[in-house]
Motif scaffolding. Structure first.
Motif, PDB file in Angstrom:
ATOM      1  N   ARG A 268     -19.636  -3.911 -21.659  1.00  0.00           N
ATOM      2  CA  ARG A 268     -20.874  -3.081 -22.296  1.00  0.00           C
ATOM      3  C   ARG A 268     -20.802  -1.777 -21.584  1.00  0.00           C
ATOM      4  N   ILE A 269     -21.503  -0.842 -22.410  1.00  0.00           N
ATOM      5  CA  ILE A 269     -21.618   0.560 -21.952  1.00  0.00           C
ATOM      6  C   ILE A 269     -23.156   0.498 -21.560  1.00  0.00           C
ATOM      7  N   LEU A 270     -23.514   0.854 -20.440  1.00  0.00           N
ATOM      8  CA  LEU A 270     -24.871   0.944 -20.009  1.00  0.00           C
ATOM      9  C   LEU A 270     -25.514   2.159 -19.671  1.00  0.00           C
ATOM     10  N   LEU A 271     -26.990   2.526 -19.486  1.00  0.00           N
ATOM     11  CA  LEU A 271     -27.363   3.480 -19.010  1.00  0.00           C
ATOM     12  C   LEU A 271     -27.448   3.213 -17.417  1.00  0.00           C
ATOM     13  N   THR A 272     -27.924   4.107 -16.660  1.00  0.00           N
ATOM     14  CA  THR A 272     -27.936   4.138 -15.177  1.00  0.00           C
ATOM     15  C   THR A 272     -28.508   2.902 -14.672  1.00  0.00           C
ATOM     16  N   ASP A 273     -29.640   2.262 -15.397  1.00  0.00           N
ATOM     17  CA  ASP A 273     -30.326   1.031 -14.815  1.00  0.00           C
ATOM     18  C   ASP A 273     -29.651  -0.141 -14.951  1.00  0.00           C
ATOM     19  N   GLY A 274     -28.557  -0.251 -15.728  1.00  0.00           N
ATOM     20  CA  GLY A 274     -27.648  -1.374 -15.731  1.00  0.00           C
ATOM     21  C   GLY A 274     -28.035  -2.097 -16.661  1.00  0.00           C
ATOM     22  N   SER A 275     -28.908  -2.070 -17.414  1.00  0.00           N
ATOM     23  CA  SER A 275     -29.416  -2.954 -18.389  1.00  0.00           C
ATOM     24  C   SER A 275     -29.776  -2.199 -19.756  1.00  0.00           C
ATOM     25  N   MET A 276     -29.768  -1.149 -19.934  1.00  0.00           N
ATOM     26  CA  MET A 276     -30.183  -0.529 -21.320  1.00  0.00           C
ATOM     27  C   MET A 276     -28.734  -0.291 -22.082  1.00  0.00           C
ATOM     28  N   PRO A 277     -28.321  -0.988 -22.924  1.00  0.00           N
ATOM     29  CA  PRO A 277     -26.898  -0.647 -23.516  1.00  0.00           C
ATOM     30  C   PRO A 277     -26.980   0.406 -24.572  1.00  0.00           C
ATOM     31  N   ILE A 278     -26.129   1.252 -24.690  1.00  0.00           N
ATOM     32  CA  ILE A 278     -25.735   2.374 -25.585  1.00  0.00           C
ATOM     33  C   ILE A 278     -24.784   2.033 -26.925  1.00  0.00           C
ATOM     34  N   THR A 279     -25.180   2.313 -27.973  1.00  0.00           N
ATOM     35  CA  THR A 279     -24.369   2.134 -29.055  1.00  0.00           C
ATOM     36  C   THR A 279     -23.673   3.513 -29.268  1.00  0.00           C
ATOM     37  N   GLY A 280     -22.510   3.521 -29.692  1.00  0.00           N
ATOM     38  CA  GLY A 280     -21.660   4.890 -30.192  1.00  0.00           C
ATOM     39  C   GLY A 280     -20.813   5.607 -29.187  1.00  0.00           C
ATOM     40  N   ILE A 281     -20.479   4.882 -27.960  1.00  0.00           N
ATOM     41  CA  ILE A 281     -19.801   5.548 -26.969  1.00  0.00           C
ATOM     42  C   ILE A 281     -18.277   5.173 -27.009  1.00  0.00           C
ATOM     43  N   GLY A 301     -20.750  -0.948 -29.763  1.00  0.00           N
ATOM     44  CA  GLY A 301     -21.513  -1.418 -31.003  1.00  0.00           C
ATOM     45  C   GLY A 301     -20.887  -1.177 -32.249  1.00  0.00           C
ATOM     46  N   ASP A 302     -19.695  -1.110 -32.337  1.00  0.00           N
ATOM     47  CA  ASP A 302     -18.938  -0.822 -33.624  1.00  0.00           C
ATOM     48  C   ASP A 302     -18.990  -2.092 -34.561  1.00  0.00           C
ATOM     49  N   TYR A 303     -19.400  -3.225 -34.281  1.00  0.00           N
ATOM     50  CA  TYR A 303     -19.769  -4.274 -35.227  1.00  0.00           C
ATOM     51  C   TYR A 303     -21.140  -4.525 -35.492  1.00  0.00           C
ATOM     52  N   SER A 304     -21.968  -3.631 -34.967  1.00  0.00           N
ATOM     53  CA  SER A 304     -23.289  -3.715 -35.546  1.00  0.00           C
ATOM     54  C   SER A 304     -23.806  -2.297 -35.982  1.00  0.00           C
ATOM     55  N   GLN A 305     -23.039  -1.103 -35.304  1.00  0.00           N
ATOM     56  CA  GLN A 305     -23.480   0.407 -35.827  1.00  0.00           C
ATOM     57  C   GLN A 305     -24.920   0.664 -35.771  1.00  0.00           C
ATOM     58  N   GLY A 306     -25.567   0.346 -34.754  1.00  0.00           N
ATOM     59  CA  GLY A 306     -26.956   0.482 -34.540  1.00  0.00           C
ATOM     60  C   GLY A 306     -27.818  -0.028 -35.353  1.00  0.00           C
ATOM     61  N   ALA A 307     -27.240  -0.856 -36.289  1.00  0.00           N
ATOM     62  CA  ALA A 307     -28.434  -1.615 -37.164  1.00  0.00           C
ATOM     63  C   ALA A 307     -29.033  -2.855 -36.879  1.00  0.00           C
ATOM     64  N   ALA A 308     -28.449  -3.485 -35.788  1.00  0.00           N
ATOM     65  CA  ALA A 308     -28.957  -4.702 -34.900  1.00  0.00           C
ATOM     66  C   ALA A 308     -30.278  -4.419 -34.666  1.00  0.00           C
ATOM     67  N   THR A 309     -31.147  -5.862 -34.602  1.00  0.00           N
ATOM     68  CA  THR A 309     -32.510  -5.431 -33.880  1.00  0.00           C
ATOM     69  C   THR A 309     -32.659  -5.610 -32.652  1.00  0.00           C
ATOM     70  N   THR A 310     -31.369  -5.654 -32.004  1.00  0.00           N
ATOM     71  CA  THR A 310     -31.407  -5.700 -30.585  1.00  0.00           C
ATOM     72  C   THR A 310     -30.297  -4.568 -30.248  1.00  0.00           C
ATOM     73  N   PRO A 311     -30.537  -3.970 -29.085  1.00  0.00           N
ATOM     74  CA  PRO A 311     -29.505  -2.726 -28.661  1.00  0.00           C
ATOM     75  C   PRO A 311     -28.085  -3.289 -28.663  1.00  0.00           C
ATOM     76  N   ASP A 312     -27.298  -2.734 -28.929  1.00  0.00           N
ATOM     77  CA  ASP A 312     -25.865  -3.175 -28.748  1.00  0.00           C
ATOM     78  C   ASP A 312     -24.895  -2.086 -27.995  1.00  0.00           C
ATOM     79  N   GLY A 313     -24.432  -2.447 -26.762  1.00  0.00           N
ATOM     80  CA  GLY A 313     -23.406  -1.599 -26.119  1.00  0.00           C
ATOM     81  C   GLY A 313     -22.103  -2.087 -25.966  1.00  0.00           C
ATOM     82  N   SER A 314     -21.832  -3.217 -26.592  1.00  0.00           N
ATOM     83  CA  SER A 314     -20.716  -4.051 -26.369  1.00  0.00           C
ATOM     84  C   SER A 314     -19.626  -3.374 -26.867  1.00  0.00           C
ATOM     85  N   TYR A 315     -18.232  -3.501 -26.321  1.00  0.00           N
ATOM     86  CA  TYR A 315     -17.004  -3.071 -26.768  1.00  0.00           C
ATOM     87  C   TYR A 315     -15.883  -4.079 -26.517  1.00  0.00           C
ATOM     88  N   THR A 316     -14.837  -3.964 -27.623  1.00  0.00           N
ATOM     89  CA  THR A 316     -13.692  -4.968 -27.404  1.00  0.00           C
ATOM     90  C   THR A 316     -12.522  -4.143 -27.555  1.00  0.00           C
TER      91      THR A 316
END
Length: 759
Positions: A268-281, A301-316
């Motif tokens: 996951r790509i996260l903000l400094t706090d280690g909990s808030m994910p960021i889409t589009g990195i 977040g390329d498999y949700s594209q910022g449109a999911a109901t929960t933040p998605d910072g995942s990558y594979t």
């Protein structure tokens, strides 16, 4: 079987010089963002391809058909994918004629029984006239029809007008075919090596020396990079062999054994706090022994594209060579359009640092990397936290997307603003209460106490009018004398500012004649709504001082001073800011009413005015990529005593924010903050400063941040200056803002920490 759905309205393009209609990052379109399900053709079932009947620029129809067969053959022959497609016939077999710009709607927007339809745009009329795209677009393609998540029909357009007349075999244009057909089967762009080759992007995180060295070759540029140069890279981008393209296809159309037969790094790509994910990195993994030939990328977040109901910072990142050592880093997108909206990197580019990974630059060196050894069927987790420094704690991003901060309370503790978009609702934020949606529509302002907010709302009669918010869930309308106002486009009154003491609201109202009778108003509880009058015949009030006795704004359509000119009202009378050299509108006034600022001054510059020293042009900042003749500056806010002015230079949304004091001059606000050590600002476009608190310590505005359009605030109680910058022992000193800073600047200091501002 469910009904057939048309799910895309525009295509995606391969471009030579400009990025338009382009999408990127993982799949092109997602059927179910919450469950990360993309659109795709049936896997393992051959997709029929149908070709146009005419020539393609200098290429014969036979040559174009050969390039089509070759390109689909490239996507079909990938061993780790079960995707397959083959030419099944031409348009005549579908009952279609030769397609041009005049009849492209027979294919685009029309279902023709399924499959992929390839349009040979012989003279460029489809690209130019039907899509309205610029000449630099080489091709456009898109899936268009689906049954649930299953694609049923796509199209691709090749621009014959862009084919080199000497390239009669289409060798250089072959990459456009392969690239566009990738889009037609729902593949998006990627940025792995292309930005290095086309734009000189660093080979690793900006400013770092990567743990690998090699020379990039043209053959290393991935097919799905958004740019193609037919004269240089067209041939090498026509083949599908780079691991990045192979992985993108195999993820969408996996063969047996994929991805377990290869290595995987995910996280996951996260903000400094280690909990808030960021889409589009953008995330890249490079084999240290073969950094360009063996590299894979993905947007978080390329498999949700910022449109999911929960933040998605995942990558594979799949398809890695077992046994190879990889380093992973976050990479800023350089150019191109994206279906997964790219986010600025809040802490700058950095390597994944293993056990040393944290959100603090003091403990996590962004240039330090930890190599990960790929193993088949054994995914490795690598979460990346963006770094921030101690000074970054003074910079705050409103934690909600599509927000525009418009004002701040006198003590700097209450931020207010609106959501991006016309007639969007207002909001309020405090550290104690968090984020509150106020409702209403249009601009909002807050008094010094933070308890009274002016804004507008739609009443039960459907008319928009000014109101006050003092808590709860409703707005209280400002009383208006009967017959004083009319309405224009369902709007009666619009607020632009509230006095610091909360007793007065100013703005624009419409008289009984509606749209033909706008006038500046001031409302107080004691006197009600007043028409401020003036030279007119059209006027508007933009701002008011703390006591409410000085109002600034503009006149328009006066027979002598035609056009929008800056004015102020004082002691019941209206005055021109400068009768000899009229300037554009006045936008703000200091708390004591003595200093007025605005836009539209000499050479289109921001200006400052007081009755003692008169009118002063503040100049403008250069804006990268914007011709000087289009560039102008605007002062949007001024501090309590008139010593600090903020605004922007630019045109439309292409803006650079400025900070001005007499000793400092006009400087780029972002550069000033980075010089203070607020490194997270590097990945923000601060855009438009809007307000400064009464105590002069908090500045707020809006621009583009990790969440897209986003409000921000910065606290400047103390700032760093570099004392004796030309001496043998320059020293960083913390001083009060702005007066302590100005005192030091007069003595020869320069703004910022010495290590940041000295070369």
């Amino acid at each position: 079987m469910s009904a057939r759905n048309r799910f895309l309205r525009a295509g995606t393009a391969a471009v030579l010089t400009t990025a338009t209609l382009a999408h990127a990052g993982g799949p092109l379109a997602i059927a179910d963002p919450d469950n990360r399900i993309p659109y795709a053709y049936p896997n393992g079932v051959s997709v029929p391809v149908y070709t146009d009947l005419g020539d393609l620029g200098p290429l014969s129809n036979e040559t174009a058909d050969g390039l089509t067969a070759f390109a689909f053959g490239q996507w079909t022959q990938v061993p780790t994918s079960d995707f397959t497609a083959a030419v099944a016939g031409d348009f005549a077999s579908q009952g279609l004629p030769d397609i041009t710009g005049a009849n492209a709607d027979l294919v685009v927007g029309t279902f023709n029984g399924g499959g992929i339809h390839v349009l040979y745009d012989h003279d460029g009329s489809i690209i130019r006239d039907f899509f309205g795209a610029p000449d630099g677009v080489l091709g456009i393609a898109s899936p268009e029809w689906a049954d649930g998540a299953t694609i049923t029909e796509s199209w691709a357009v090749m621009n014959g007008a862009a084919v080199d007349p000497e390239d009669v075999a289409g060798t250089g244009f072959a990459g456009v075919f392969t690239h566009e057909f990738g889009h037609s089967i729902n593949l998006a762009h990627s940025q792995t090596n292309g930005a290095i080759g086309f734009f000189g992007d660093p080979q690793g995180p900006d400013g770092c020396t990567p743990p690998y060295s090699a020379e990039l070759t043209l053959g290393d540029i991935e097919t799905m990079y958004p740019y193609i140069n037919p004269w240089q890279t067209g041939q090498v981008q026509s083949t599908v062999e780079h691991p990045d393209d192979v992985a993108s296809l195999s993820n969408l159309y996996p063969a047996a054994g994929w991805p377990a037969s290869r290595g995987t790094i995910h996280g996951r790509i996260l903000l400094t706090d280690g909990s808030m994910p960021i889409t589009g990195i953008n995330v890249i993994a490079r084999n240290v022994a073969n950094p360009y030939g063996d590299a894979v990328s993905a947007l978080s977040g390329d498999y949700s594209q910022g449109a999911a109901t929960t933040p998605d910072g995942s990558y594979t990142l799949n398809g890695l060579t077992p046994g190879a050592r990889y380093v992973v880093y976050v990479d800023g997108i350089v150019q191109g359009g994206f279906s997964t909206p790219p986010s600025p990197l809040p802490g700058g580019e950095e390597f994944y640092n293993g056990a040393g990974e944290s959100g603090r630059s003091e403990t996590d060196d962004r240039c330090a990397s930890t190599a990960l050894v790929a193993a088949a069927g054994e995914p490795i987790t690598a979460d990346i936290l963006f770094n921030t420094a101690e000074a970054d704690e003074h910079f705050f991003g409103v934690p909600v997307a599509n927000t525009q901060a418009t004002d701040v309370s006198g003590n700097g503790k209450v931020l207010v603003g609106i959501f991006a978009g016309q007639d969007a609702p207002g909001w309020r934020w405090t550290e104690k209460d968090g984020f509150t949606v106020l409702g209403g529509n249009g601009s909002v302002s807050v008094d010094d106490s933070g308890r009274v907010i002016s804004g507008s709302f739609t009443g039960p009669d459907g008319i928009i009018r000014v109101g006050l918010w003092t808590g709860g869930q409703t707005w209280k309308a400002l009383p208006v004398a009967s017959g004083m106002v009319g309405e224009c486009d369902r709007t009666e009154t619009s607020p632009f500012d509230i006095s610091g003491n909360g007793d007065a609201v100013v703005g624009l109202a419409y008289g009984p004649e509606g749209c033909a009778s706008p006038f500046a108003f001031r409302w107080t509880a004691k006197r009600g709504m007043e028409n401020l009058g003036g030279l007119g015949p059209w006027t508007r009030a933009n701002a008011i001082n703390r006591k409410g006795d000085v109002v600034v704004g503009w006149n328009d359509l006066h027979e002598v001073y035609n056009g929008r000119i800056g004015v102020y009202w004082k002691d019941g009378l209206q005055f021109l800011v400068d009768s000899e050299q009229p300037v554009g509108e006045a936008s703000d006034v200091s708390s004591d009413g003595k200093v007025i600022v605005g836009l539209g001054g000499q050479d289109g510059n921001a200006w400052r005015f007081d009755e003692e020293t008169g009118l002063e042009s503040l100049g403008k900042l250069p804006v990268p990529g914007l011709p000087d003749e289009w560039n102008s500056s605007a002062a949007s806010t001024v501090s309590e005593d008139g010593s600090v002015i903020l605004g922007y230079s630019g045109f439309f949304i292409q803006r650079e924010p400025f900070l001005w004091t007499r000793e400092l001059g006009m400087v780029n606000l972002g550069d000033f903050l980075i010089g203070q050590g607020m490194y997270g600002v590097e990945q923000w476009d601060l855009g438009t400063p809007m307000a400064i608190s009464e105590n002069g310590r908090v500045i707020t505005g809006w621009g583009f941040g990790p969440l897209g359009t986003q409000g921000w605030a910065v606290t400047l109680k103390k700032v760093a200056v570099c004392v004796d910058p030309k001496g043998k022992k320059p020293k960083t000193k913390q001083v009060s803002f702005p007066h302590g800073m100005n005192d030091q600047l007069r003595k020869g200091a320069i703004p910022g920490r010495c290590e940041n501002v000295l070369q």
